[in-house]
Scaffold this motif. Structure first.
Motif, PDB file in Angstrom:
ATOM      1  N   THR A 266      -0.349  10.486   0.627  1.00 18.19           N
ATOM      2  CA  THR A 266       0.889  11.332   0.910  1.00 18.19           C
ATOM      3  C   THR A 266       1.682  10.802   2.372  1.00 18.19           C
ATOM      4  O   THR A 266       1.262   9.679   2.750  1.00 18.19           O
ATOM      5  CB  THR A 266       0.398  12.915   1.199  1.00 18.19           C
ATOM      6  N   HIS A 267       2.482  11.240   2.786  1.00 10.74           N
ATOM      7  CA  HIS A 267       3.324  10.900   3.840  1.00 10.74           C
ATOM      8  C   HIS A 267       2.737  11.794   5.228  1.00 10.74           C
ATOM      9  O   HIS A 267       2.663  12.995   5.138  1.00 10.74           O
ATOM     10  CB  HIS A 267       4.845  11.275   3.864  1.00 10.74           C
ATOM     11  N   LEU A 268       2.638  11.121   6.257  1.00 14.08           N
ATOM     12  CA  LEU A 268       2.311  11.800   7.391  1.00 14.08           C
ATOM     13  C   LEU A 268       2.916  11.353   8.645  1.00 14.08           C
ATOM     14  O   LEU A 268       2.924  10.191   8.906  1.00 14.08           O
ATOM     15  CB  LEU A 268       0.760  11.494   7.629  1.00 14.08           C
TER      16      LEU A 268
ATOM     17  N   LEU B 287       0.859  -1.278   0.061  1.00 19.02           N
ATOM     18  CA  LEU B 287      -0.300  -0.102   0.146  1.00 19.02           C
ATOM     19  C   LEU B 287       0.815   1.185  -0.060  1.00 19.02           C
ATOM     20  O   LEU B 287       0.367   2.335   0.082  1.00 19.02           O
ATOM     21  CB  LEU B 287      -1.015   0.199   1.122  1.00 19.02           C
ATOM     22  N   HIS B 288       2.040   1.038  -0.049  1.00 18.62           N
ATOM     23  CA  HIS B 288       3.223   2.361   0.142  1.00 18.62           C
ATOM     24  C   HIS B 288       4.418   2.019  -0.665  1.00 18.62           C
ATOM     25  O   HIS B 288       5.174   1.615   0.170  1.00 18.62           O
ATOM     26  CB  HIS B 288       2.983   3.107   1.264  1.00 18.62           C
ATOM     27  N   PHE B 289       4.576   2.457  -1.765  1.00 22.94           N
ATOM     28  CA  PHE B 289       5.966   2.326  -2.081  1.00 22.94           C
ATOM     29  C   PHE B 289       6.421   3.288  -3.450  1.00 22.94           C
ATOM     30  O   PHE B 289       5.288   3.863  -4.040  1.00 22.94           O
ATOM     31  CB  PHE B 289       6.459   0.852  -2.846  1.00 22.94           C
ATOM     32  N   HIS B 290       7.746   3.543  -3.567  1.00 21.13           N
ATOM     33  CA  HIS B 290       8.198   4.540  -4.713  1.00 21.13           C
ATOM     34  C   HIS B 290       8.876   3.591  -5.629  1.00 21.13           C
ATOM     35  O   HIS B 290       9.928   3.159  -5.415  1.00 21.13           O
ATOM     36  CB  HIS B 290       9.314   5.444  -3.778  1.00 21.13           C
ATOM     37  N   TRP B 291       8.126   3.516  -6.946  1.00 19.21           N
ATOM     38  CA  TRP B 291       8.823   2.754  -7.975  1.00 19.21           C
ATOM     39  C   TRP B 291      10.331   3.170  -8.282  1.00 19.21           C
ATOM     40  O   TRP B 291      11.238   2.592  -8.787  1.00 19.21           O
ATOM     41  CB  TRP B 291       7.950   2.340  -8.783  1.00 19.21           C
TER      42      TRP B 291
ATOM     43  N   GLY C 286       0.891   7.461   4.300  1.00 18.33           N
ATOM     44  CA  GLY C 286       2.099   6.677   4.566  1.00 18.33           C
ATOM     45  C   GLY C 286       2.471   7.195   6.004  1.00 18.33           C
ATOM     46  O   GLY C 286       2.818   8.143   6.492  1.00 18.33           O
ATOM     47  N   HIS C 287       2.888   6.049   6.717  1.00 21.48           N
ATOM     48  CA  HIS C 287       3.619   5.981   8.158  1.00 21.48           C
ATOM     49  C   HIS C 287       2.433   6.251   9.310  1.00 21.48           C
ATOM     50  O   HIS C 287       2.172   5.397   9.863  1.00 21.48           O
ATOM     51  CB  HIS C 287       4.702   6.780   8.089  1.00 21.48           C
ATOM     52  N   GLY C 288       2.028   7.346   9.552  1.00 23.02           N
ATOM     53  CA  GLY C 288       1.331   7.789  10.619  1.00 23.02           C
ATOM     54  C   GLY C 288       1.902   7.260  11.875  1.00 23.02           C
ATOM     55  O   GLY C 288       1.148   6.591  12.723  1.00 23.02           O
TER      56      GLY C 288
ATOM     57  N   SER D 278       5.839  -1.551   1.855  1.00 18.94           N
ATOM     58  CA  SER D 278       7.325  -1.748   1.806  1.00 18.94           C
ATOM     59  C   SER D 278       7.753  -0.067   1.954  1.00 18.94           C
ATOM     60  O   SER D 278       9.204  -0.390   2.294  1.00 18.94           O
ATOM     61  CB  SER D 278       7.731  -2.315   0.703  1.00 18.94           C
ATOM     62  N   ASP D 279       7.238   0.740   1.270  1.00 18.47           N
ATOM     63  CA  ASP D 279       8.042   2.146   1.152  1.00 18.47           C
ATOM     64  C   ASP D 279       9.142   2.076   0.505  1.00 18.47           C
ATOM     65  O   ASP D 279      10.187   2.770   0.883  1.00 18.47           O
ATOM     66  CB  ASP D 279       8.205   2.671   2.638  1.00 18.47           C
ATOM     67  N   ILE D 280       9.432   1.137  -0.371  1.00 16.29           N
ATOM     68  CA  ILE D 280      10.923   1.148  -1.260  1.00 16.29           C
ATOM     69  C   ILE D 280      10.949   2.552  -1.752  1.00 16.29           C
ATOM     70  O   ILE D 280      10.045   3.361  -1.987  1.00 16.29           O
ATOM     71  CB  ILE D 280      10.513   0.525  -2.442  1.00 16.29           C
TER      72      ILE D 280
END
Ligand code: GUN
Ligand code: FE
Length: 445
Positions: free
Chosen positions: A224-226, A77-81, A269-271, A325-327
């Motif tokens: 987004t990131h939080l 549910l959250h990664f940067h290709w 993302g994160h929280g 994974s937040d790659i």
């Protein structure tokens, strides 16, 4: 040429995540797939399948995977290709890692040829790791996201990161240009597009507000990131309190709320570092969190050392969450590695509720549910799409008494974290083999 059989029988041990506490395991199971629709027609034991299907279940219609687990495709549910190259770069803190490694790497995606090559390689690797859905961050560049949409297969939403301030000049886009691109991409990709302000530090309120309005009108996702690190939170608040209209803002979450970024199709993302008030706001707006344990892990474990996400508190507050994974904040692509990190870090902190069954649910069905796809995919159910991976294992692993023990034995057999990437022998999307160069499907040969 002979006609392809319309029913295909996949033989193996089925692991079927149903909830945080329940995962069915069917030893010597059969997943019956209608190859015309790509959907699941039946889930049986071997004897039952023989009785029911008789001679239909023979010859080329049978794919015996040997001693192997059949597991629903992962949702990440959250990664940067565009961060495949910085996964294992030195990490000290979020903001310095972004500046020193991540931003320079993302700049390279301005080049169409580079983007095209990287997209081809990355999305093949992703399929090979068993990930079949999720939410993706691309770079700021139109060429990169277009290359990625061309290569990605499965249930993904994706957005170009929006960066208008506090960013290197090469990654800074004017508000008008940002909004024009959002409009164009929303039109082109519809609900597959996700409005993606990188985070409040880099994206102006106007771009978030306007973009969120359009995304909502199109029923598209927002991400987004939080609250990933204390340093980030402090910086966000000090910056926004100088912006007219935000002087009295109480929290990071409230900033996103004021910018229209929260809602049932929003993934934060994160929280990690949230007040009870912020959790209530997320719950009330039905906003979800993507929890990324390998990225949040201590620096010695190749993470950014952002802290331990309190999933029990999050659940008590009624906030939906799934794993990511937040790659490249996270070092490895495989959701097996992410699941293991979730279990290990929580066990170390004495949190016994972090079971492997829970981790599997949060890496599959929970992600599908957040993306609104829980009725279509995420686990094995008659009528759902046949989306799954095949993981060969030893008889010792299969001898586990239940799903928890099978998963525990599977993890115990993995020596190096990078080995998780090669656990998956084949991945099947809508009943078709979509990974590896050589298909194990005899009817495709
Ligand atoms: N916050 C803003 N950008 C990023 C990013 O690329 N990775 C992570 N982990 N956090 C971020
Ligand atoms: Fe991230």
């Amino acid at each position: 040429m002979t006609k392809k059989p319309s029913l295909r029988f996949h033989l193996g041990t089925l692991l079927n995540p149903l909830s945080d506490g329940v995962c069915e395991s069917i030893r010597n199971g059969v997943l019956v797939v209608d190859s015309r629709t790509g959907k699941i027609r039946g889930i049986h034991s071997l004897e039952e399948a023989h009785r029911r299907y008789g001679k239909t279940m023979s010859g080329r219609s049978v794919i015996d995977h040997g001693p192997a687990l059949l597991i629903p495709g992962f949702f990440d549910l959250h990664f940067h290709w565009v961060q495949d190259e910085v996964r294992e770069m030195p990490k000290a803190s979020l903001l310095t890692w972004l500046k020193n490694y991540t931003f320079p790497t993302e700049m390279r995606f301005a080049d169409p040829a580079y983007s095209k090559d990287r997209a081809k390689a990355f999305f093949q690797k992703l399929r090979n790791s068993g990930t079949q859905g999720g939410a993706i961050y691309s770079s700021i560049h139109e060429t990169a996201i277009r290359s990625a949409f061309r290569e990605v297969k499965g249930h993904f939403v994706m957005g170009n990161v929006l960066m208008n301030m506090e960013s290197p000049p090469e990654l800074t886009v004017g508000e008008e240009d940002s909004l024009r691109l959002v409009k164009r991409l929303l039109k082109r990709y519809g609900v597959r597009y996700a409005l993606t302000p990188r985070f409040a530090i880099t994206t102006t309120p106007r771009v978030m507000k306007e973009g969120a309005k359009w995304a909502d009108a199109a029923r598209a996702f927002k991400q987004t990131h939080l609250s990933e690190t204390p340093g980030e939170i402090e910086f966000v608040l000090s910056q926004y309190r100088k912006i007219p209209g935000f002087e009295k803002v109480r929290s990071y979450t409230e900033i996103y709320h004021k910018c229209g970024m929260l809602g049932s199709r929003s993934i934060m993302g994160h929280g990690i570092h949230l007040s009870s008030e912020e959790l209530r706001l997320l719950s009330r707006t039905r906003t979800s969190i993507a929890h990324c344990p390998t990225s949040n892990a201590p620096v010695k474990d190749l993470g950014l050392g952002s802290g331990l996400f309190d999933f029990r508190r999050t659940e008590r507050a009624g906030v939906r969450w799934a794993l990511g994974s937040d790659i490249g904040g996270g070092p490895f692509l495989s959701m097996f590695d992410v699941m293991e990190s979730f279990v290990r870090q929580n066990r170390k902190a004495g949190v016994k509720a972090a079971t492997r069954v829970k981790a599997l649910y949060r890496a599959t069905l929970a992600g599908a549910e957040i993306l609104g796809l829980g009725r279509i995919t995420g686990n094995f159910k008659v009528g759902k799409e046949a989306n799954f991976m095949v993981v060969p294992v030893s008889e010792q692993v299969l001898a586990g008494r239940n799903a928890e023990e099978i998963l525990e034995r599977l993890h115990a057999g993995v020596k190096r974290r990078s080995d998780y990437d090669s656990l998956v022998a084949s991945a099947w999307i809508k009943g078709r083999c979509g990974s590896r160069a050589r298909s194990p499907d005899p009817a495709e040969a």
